[in-house]
Design a protein around this motif. Structure first.
Motif, short mmCIF file in Angstrom:
data_model
loop_
_atom_site.label_atom_id
_atom_site.label_comp_id
_atom_site.label_asym_id
_atom_site.label_seq_id
_atom_site.Cartn_x
_atom_site.Cartn_y
_atom_site.Cartn_z
N THR A 183 75.81 67.99 24.57
CA THR A 183 74.82 67.24 25.36
C THR A 183 73.39 67.45 24.86
N GLU A 185 71.67 66.24 22.35
CA GLU A 185 70.91 65.04 22.01
C GLU A 185 70.52 64.27 23.27
N GLU A 186 71.44 64.18 24.20
CA GLU A 186 71.16 63.50 25.47
C GLU A 186 70.01 64.18 26.22
N GLU A 187 70.03 65.52 26.25
CA GLU A 187 68.98 66.26 26.93
C GLU A 187 67.65 66.11 26.20
N GLU A 189 66.73 63.49 24.48
CA GLU A 189 66.26 62.14 24.81
C GLU A 189 65.62 62.09 26.18
N ARG A 190 66.19 62.82 27.14
CA ARG A 190 65.62 62.85 28.48
C ARG A 190 64.22 63.48 28.46
N LEU A 191 64.08 64.56 27.71
CA LEU A 191 62.77 65.21 27.59
C LEU A 191 61.77 64.28 26.91
N ARG A 193 61.65 61.07 26.88
CA ARG A 193 61.20 60.01 27.80
C ARG A 193 60.05 60.50 28.68
N THR A 194 60.15 61.73 29.13
CA THR A 194 59.07 62.32 29.93
C THR A 194 57.80 62.46 29.09
#
Length: 271
Positions: A183, A185-187, A189-191, A193-194
């Motif tokens: 996970t 890369e997903e995490e 990407e979430r960071l 975006r912020t």
């Protein structure tokens, strides 16, 4: 170049080490290409963040060992360390853009030193990190660990050559967070975006302020001067005749790594 993929989408530059058959082992060409792309993106208003990750089973196993112990003069080694590899690391440190490393599998040696100056590191829980260079008589090119953790822990990482787990790295302050395997890369990407939602001047100015705290204490001159010591150490070890180097040249990388593991163990546990 084939060994480095890059995309620019939604104001984010994503750089992917793309040499999976060699566990993304780093070369001077990869260092140079990464440095060029980061410096270019650092001057673009439409770039809000940069992500660094690896394809395949690992982020990166580190600098290509065959190149690490190849017969080069002291001047050639120093040039590669200062003007190629460390030029990239300083580009990461000095970029006004936030850089997020998403790491998994292995993050060792030169790759570990590439991750350190990034602003954020999201580590997959199975990731193994470390600085194994001392096990074949070398040292880190970018001596940043002492600036990020305590005296005893810095020596544990740099003088034992052992691999540390993602959780240990988090406890030491070497990574930002540890997430479930697969996970990372997903995490990241979430960071990102912020980070992209925050005004870019605020990110740039505050990053500069944090970095200056370390620079004011002398981190810059220390890291710059250390590269010459590392290059000289490699020359001294070569002159003495390293058994690791002899096996590497005679039988190849796999045989040399087997010899090292037989001599020191897997490097996963404390002595």
């Amino acid at each position: 170049m084939d060994h480095l993929a890059h995309t620019f989408e939604e104001n984010v530059l994503t750089l992917t080490l793309n040499r999976p058959e060699k566990l993304n082992a780093l070369t001077p060409d990869i260092y140079k290409a990464l440095g060029d792309l980061i410096e270019e993106a650092s001057g673009k208003d439409d770039c809000k963040a940069i992500v660094l990750k690896g394809a395949g089973r690992a982020f990166s196993s580190g600098f290509d060992l065959k190149l690490e112990v190849s017969h080069r003069s002291h001047a050639q080694k120093l040039h590669t360390l200062q003007n190629v590899a460390n030029r990239l690391r300083w580009a990461i440190w000095r970029s006004p853009k936030p850089l997020v490393a998403a790491i998994h599998g292995y993050c060792l040696g030169g790759a570990f030193e590439l991750m350190l100056p990034c602003d954020f590191t999201i580590a997959s829980e199975e990731c193994q990190l470390g600085e194994p260079e001392i096990l074949f008589g070398a040292g880190p090119a970018f001596m940043m660990v002492p600036w990020m953790t305590g005296h005893k822990r810095a020596k544990d990482v740099l003088l034992s050559g052992r691999r540390i787990s993602a959780r240990e790295a988090l406890d030491m302050g070497l990574v930002t967070s540890v997430v479930a395997s697969g996970t990372h890369e997903e995490e990241a990407e979430r960071l990102v975006r912020t980070l992209c939602a925050i005004p870019a001047p605020a990110i740039a100015m505050n990053k500069r302020g944090i970095n200056r705290a370390y620079e004011t204490m002398g981190m810059g001159p220390h890291l710059e001067s250390w590269a010459e010591s590392t290059a000289y150490l490699g020359y001294v070890i070569e002159e003495e005749g390293s058994e690791f180097q002899k096996i590497l040249e005679r039988e190849g990388t796999s045989a040399a790594l087997r010899w090292r593991e037989n001599r020191f163990g897997s490097g996963k546990d404390k002595a």
